[in-house]
Write an enzyme that holds these catalytic residues in place. Sequence first.
Site, PDB file in Angstrom:
ATOM      1  N   HIS A   1      18.417 -36.369  -6.827  1.00  0.00           N
ATOM      2  CA  HIS A   1      17.764 -36.993  -5.672  1.00  0.00           C
ATOM      3  C   HIS A   1      16.265 -36.700  -5.653  1.00  0.00           C
ATOM      4  O   HIS A   1      15.692 -36.428  -4.603  1.00  0.00           O
ATOM      5  CB  HIS A   1      18.426 -36.511  -4.380  1.00  0.00           C
ATOM      6  CG  HIS A   1      19.862 -36.934  -4.262  1.00  0.00           C
ATOM      7  ND1 HIS A   1      20.244 -38.251  -4.112  1.00  0.00           N
ATOM      8  CD2 HIS A   1      21.016 -36.221  -4.322  1.00  0.00           C
ATOM      9  CE1 HIS A   1      21.561 -38.327  -4.054  1.00  0.00           C
ATOM     10  NE2 HIS A   1      22.055 -37.115  -4.182  1.00  0.00           N
TER      11      HIS A   1
ATOM     12  N   TRP B   1      -2.748  -2.905  -1.649  1.00  0.00           N
ATOM     13  CA  TRP B   1      -2.279  -4.269  -1.944  1.00  0.00           C
ATOM     14  C   TRP B   1      -3.075  -5.153  -0.993  1.00  0.00           C
ATOM     15  O   TRP B   1      -2.894  -5.111   0.222  1.00  0.00           O
ATOM     16  CB  TRP B   1      -0.776  -4.363  -1.681  1.00  0.00           C
ATOM     17  CG  TRP B   1      -0.150  -5.643  -2.127  1.00  0.00           C
ATOM     18  CD1 TRP B   1       0.330  -5.934  -3.373  1.00  0.00           C
ATOM     19  CD2 TRP B   1       0.118  -6.806  -1.322  1.00  0.00           C
ATOM     20  NE1 TRP B   1       0.861  -7.201  -3.396  1.00  0.00           N
ATOM     21  CE2 TRP B   1       0.753  -7.759  -2.152  1.00  0.00           C
ATOM     22  CE3 TRP B   1      -0.110  -7.133   0.015  1.00  0.00           C
ATOM     23  CZ2 TRP B   1       1.149  -9.007  -1.693  1.00  0.00           C
ATOM     24  CZ3 TRP B   1       0.284  -8.378   0.476  1.00  0.00           C
ATOM     25  CH2 TRP B   1       0.902  -9.304  -0.379  1.00  0.00           C
TER      26      TRP B   1
ATOM     27  N   GLU C   1       9.380 -14.044 -10.941  1.00  0.00           N
ATOM     28  CA  GLU C   1       8.723 -12.781 -10.579  1.00  0.00           C
ATOM     29  C   GLU C   1       8.129 -12.075 -11.778  1.00  0.00           C
ATOM     30  O   GLU C   1       6.995 -11.607 -11.724  1.00  0.00           O
ATOM     31  CB  GLU C   1       9.737 -11.826  -9.920  1.00  0.00           C
ATOM     32  CG  GLU C   1      10.110 -12.176  -8.510  1.00  0.00           C
ATOM     33  CD  GLU C   1      11.141 -11.215  -7.934  1.00  0.00           C
ATOM     34  OE1 GLU C   1      10.966 -10.765  -6.802  1.00  0.00           O
ATOM     35  OE2 GLU C   1      12.143 -10.907  -8.620  1.00  0.00           O
TER      36      GLU C   1
ATOM     37  N   ASN D   1      -1.972   1.955   5.604  1.00  0.00           N
ATOM     38  CA  ASN D   1      -1.043   0.919   5.145  1.00  0.00           C
ATOM     39  C   ASN D   1      -0.678   0.082   6.356  1.00  0.00           C
ATOM     40  O   ASN D   1      -0.254   0.635   7.373  1.00  0.00           O
ATOM     41  CB  ASN D   1       0.210   1.588   4.543  1.00  0.00           C
ATOM     42  CG  ASN D   1       1.329   0.599   4.260  1.00  0.00           C
ATOM     43  OD1 ASN D   1       1.100  -0.603   4.180  1.00  0.00           O
ATOM     44  ND2 ASN D   1       2.537   1.105   4.122  1.00  0.00           N
ATOM     45  N   GLY D   2      -0.833  -1.243   6.256  1.00  0.00           N
ATOM     46  CA  GLY D   2      -0.506  -2.119   7.383  1.00  0.00           C
ATOM     47  C   GLY D   2      -1.653  -3.062   7.670  1.00  0.00           C
ATOM     48  O   GLY D   2      -2.572  -3.211   6.849  1.00  0.00           O
TER      49      GLY D   2
ATOM     50  N   LYS E   1       6.817  -4.136  -3.854  1.00  0.00           N
ATOM     51  CA  LYS E   1       8.224  -3.781  -3.736  1.00  0.00           C
ATOM     52  C   LYS E   1       8.650  -3.723  -2.283  1.00  0.00           C
ATOM     53  O   LYS E   1       9.725  -4.154  -1.903  1.00  0.00           O
ATOM     54  CB  LYS E   1       8.437  -2.412  -4.396  1.00  0.00           C
ATOM     55  CG  LYS E   1       9.850  -1.891  -4.330  1.00  0.00           C
ATOM     56  CD  LYS E   1      10.659  -2.505  -5.432  1.00  0.00           C
ATOM     57  CE  LYS E   1      12.116  -2.125  -5.402  1.00  0.00           C
ATOM     58  NZ  LYS E   1      12.928  -3.170  -6.024  1.00  0.00           N
TER      59      LYS E   1
ATOM     60  N   CYS F   1       0.791  -1.233   0.000  1.00  0.00           N
ATOM     61  CA  CYS F   1       0.000   0.000   0.000  1.00  0.00           C
ATOM     62  C   CYS F   1       0.826   1.288   0.000  1.00  0.00           C
ATOM     63  O   CYS F   1       1.825   1.395   0.701  1.00  0.00           O
ATOM     64  CB  CYS F   1      -0.909   0.044   1.210  1.00  0.00           C
ATOM     65  SG  CYS F   1      -1.963  -1.383   1.359  1.00  0.00           S
TER      66      CYS F   1
ATOM     67  N   ARG G   1       5.393   0.316  -5.476  1.00  0.00           N
ATOM     68  CA  ARG G   1       5.293  -0.462  -4.242  1.00  0.00           C
ATOM     69  C   ARG G   1       4.430  -1.711  -4.424  1.00  0.00           C
ATOM     70  O   ARG G   1       4.505  -2.635  -3.601  1.00  0.00           O
ATOM     71  CB  ARG G   1       4.710   0.403  -3.118  1.00  0.00           C
ATOM     72  CG  ARG G   1       5.591   1.582  -2.753  1.00  0.00           C
ATOM     73  CD  ARG G   1       4.876   2.534  -1.818  1.00  0.00           C
ATOM     74  NE  ARG G   1       4.679   1.965  -0.498  1.00  0.00           N
ATOM     75  CZ  ARG G   1       5.554   2.047   0.495  1.00  0.00           C
ATOM     76  NH1 ARG G   1       6.682   2.681   0.305  1.00  0.00           N
ATOM     77  NH2 ARG G   1       5.304   1.517   1.657  1.00  0.00           N
TER      78      ARG G   1
ATOM     79  N   LYS H   1      14.159 -14.141 -10.323  1.00  0.00           N
ATOM     80  CA  LYS H   1      13.901 -13.057 -11.306  1.00  0.00           C
ATOM     81  C   LYS H   1      12.923 -13.533 -12.364  1.00  0.00           C
ATOM     82  O   LYS H   1      11.975 -12.853 -12.713  1.00  0.00           O
ATOM     83  CB  LYS H   1      15.182 -12.618 -11.998  1.00  0.00           C
ATOM     84  CG  LYS H   1      16.127 -11.669 -11.311  1.00  0.00           C
ATOM     85  CD  LYS H   1      15.567 -10.358 -10.900  1.00  0.00           C
ATOM     86  CE  LYS H   1      15.129 -10.389  -9.528  1.00  0.00           C
ATOM     87  NZ  LYS H   1      15.075 -10.115  -8.394  1.00  0.00           N
TER      88      LYS H   1
ATOM     89  N   GLU I   1      18.804 -16.650  -7.325  1.00  0.00           N
ATOM     90  CA  GLU I   1      18.393 -15.304  -7.705  1.00  0.00           C
ATOM     91  C   GLU I   1      17.932 -15.263  -9.163  1.00  0.00           C
ATOM     92  O   GLU I   1      16.930 -14.621  -9.488  1.00  0.00           O
ATOM     93  CB  GLU I   1      19.543 -14.320  -7.443  1.00  0.00           C
ATOM     94  CG  GLU I   1      19.261 -12.879  -7.806  1.00  0.00           C
ATOM     95  CD  GLU I   1      18.051 -12.269  -7.098  1.00  0.00           C
ATOM     96  OE1 GLU I   1      17.506 -12.870  -6.159  1.00  0.00           O
ATOM     97  OE2 GLU I   1      17.632 -11.176  -7.524  1.00  0.00           O
TER      98      GLU I   1
HETATM   99  C1  G6P Z   1       9.791  -8.141  -1.717  1.00  0.00           C
HETATM  100  C2  G6P Z   1      10.343  -7.780  -3.084  1.00  0.00           C
HETATM  101  C3  G6P Z   1      11.646  -8.548  -3.323  1.00  0.00           C
HETATM  102  C4  G6P Z   1      12.623  -8.248  -2.205  1.00  0.00           C
HETATM  103  C5  G6P Z   1      12.032  -8.573  -0.828  1.00  0.00           C
HETATM  104  C6  G6P Z   1      12.894  -8.035   0.286  1.00  0.00           C
HETATM  105  O1  G6P Z   1       9.315  -9.434  -1.718  1.00  0.00           O
HETATM  106  O2  G6P Z   1       9.404  -8.065  -4.100  1.00  0.00           O
HETATM  107  O3  G6P Z   1      12.213  -8.142  -4.561  1.00  0.00           O
HETATM  108  O4  G6P Z   1      13.804  -8.960  -2.406  1.00  0.00           O
HETATM  109  O5  G6P Z   1      10.756  -7.952  -0.689  1.00  0.00           O
HETATM  110  O6  G6P Z   1      12.875  -6.631   0.215  1.00  0.00           O
HETATM  111  P1  G6P Z   1      13.934  -5.705   0.903  1.00  0.00           P
HETATM  112  O7  G6P Z   1      13.450  -4.315   0.614  1.00  0.00           O
HETATM  113  O8  G6P Z   1      13.905  -6.023   2.360  1.00  0.00           O
HETATM  114  O9  G6P Z   1      15.267  -5.986   0.290  1.00  0.00           O
END
Ligand code: G6P
Length: 603
Positions: A497, A75, A481, A99-100, A598, A2, A28, A478, A474
């Site tokens: 395994h 969100w 996502e 937000n929260g 985000k 949010c 966000r 990516k 990672e």
């Molecule tokens: C969310 C984002 C990720 C990020 C994670 C941790 O899930 O979508 O891309 O790695 O939060 O975020 P931070 O701001 O703590 O690195």
Amino acid sequence: MCGIIGYTTKSSNSVDVALSGLKNLEYRGYDSSGIAFYNNNELDIVKAKGKISNLDEKLSKMNTTSNCAIAHTRWATHGEPNETNAHPHHVGKVTLVHNGIIENYAALKEELQQAGYTFNSQTDTEVATAYIDYCYNKCNNKLQALIDACKKFRGSYAFNVIYEDEPNTIYASRKDSPLVVGYSNKGNFAASDVSAILDYTNKYSLINEDDFVKITNSVVTFYNDKLQEVSKEIKTATWDANQYQKNGYDHFMLKEIYEQPKVIQDIFSRYYNDCDYADIDFSNFDNIHIVACGSAMHASLVGKYLLQTYAKIPAMVEVASEYRYSEELITPKTLMIVVSQSGETADTIAALRLAKEKGAYVVGIVNAVGSTISREVDKCIYTYAGPEIAVATTKGYTSQVAIFSTLVLNAMKQKGLLDEDTSSKLKDELLTIEDKLNEVISNRNTYLDIAKDIYNHNDLFFIGRGIDSTVCMEGSLKLKEISYMHSEAYSAGELKHGTISLIEDGTPVISIATDPTLFEKTVSNIKETKARGSYSIFVTTDKHNDMNFAEFADKTVIVPEASEFIQPILVVSALQLIAYETAKLRGCDIDKPRNLAKSVTVE
Ligand code: G6P
């Protein structure tokens, strides 16, 4: 997650300004949006499911003249993303964006229902709105009502509140969710972060957890919970509005990938010119806990590998949401390293607070200057990567890896494990990483070519050993996502395994082998998948250029050979671009992938 922006002004364009600020908060992550404003003492609340452009369209057909507006991107947590559940909520005399999560909303709802309140939405926010109204009816003082209500709320919140009988004033408070105040000549703001207001001002103050703020178009007053005024420092943001533009790139993600060479080079230059790690003495601690979420956790795995391999220091990596279950292991001799791009991730904040309670020394690796984590850790190491707008992190992750490399070099120095010759060779290498990274990211045709091979598939695997296996995680994240392809990262030796049963004719397998000592074993594992029909994409370094890969690789990506302090950064940049090109071919919303946020400000 949010986003909030409230704006009160001497002119009548509060709706336009709030809406433009809201667009800067899109990154966000959200699934509906809304705005509230008083026009000639009549309250208008406009909401729309989906993109802010839907809200914009509705507003364009209305008279939006108003001195004060509060706006929100939601969100969804409690209740599906629809207009009823979208914010702002209005009950009695109170209009609210939040937000929260109010964790005890069910009990409060019952109390309010007994007092005669009824509810339309499934949200905790409507209950919070009603509760503030309930308190206001009792005490007839707007700040006091907010203070009283906040004392009852358990969970997290950032609030912008407007009361019906004072429609041009915003009241604000927060706990565990971010909120800042912004100051301009034309009016004042309360927003989730500075990016929302940078088009209008760079002057801001952080709202603390026990602050209650009254914001008019000319004066902002901070109070404590005893209604005493408190003074507040006014800060100047160093990030400018231009950094929030795509500047000619198709997507923020692409722009941020291309920013990496400079960002990473700057980190190493700072390390060699202006390092201040003196207060992190690894010999003071019995154990090291590295704690983070998502990509930051993947960067932590690289950090753990480097610490163990080069500084001979064991470390544990834990995802932040699970860390409390390791509570027994936290002591005053624990060094905790929390890693977070946003500095606002609720799980990471909860973990760091737990560690501090137990007496641990907490170091933060953080990008967002002034964020909650940066303020609460004992020592903050900033990555200074600049604002990251694309939801899928790129420079956020690589800058965290680079900081780990510098921390490990420092630990090696402390332990006498870095001789002069190695040290100077590494310094030369690290200070020229910009060229190597530019070489990797300029190889766009190779990545597009691979994307064309894989974008029609539903499943994909990444395999590697040692440090490469962490990079696989990672690379796989990516791809998931932003392209919504199912992808799994596996240690190359572990695949057999169980998971190898999923390899079918044509299943793409992206394998990484950069470490010469693990090369042959990884190649054997690739061959195991090839024997079962996999389509093999092989990532390696130019050290192996003279080899014939045709036997086990359908496609090859070559990156410059480097020490392990920077090799993961080079490899992951190639994987970021493979994910990017694949998502583009699949027509995905690259910068704002579905369901993701985000900045994840709820646990
Ligand atoms: C969310 C984002 C990720 C990020 C994670 C941790 O899930 O979508 O891309 O790695 O939060 O975020 P931070 O701001 O703590 O690195």
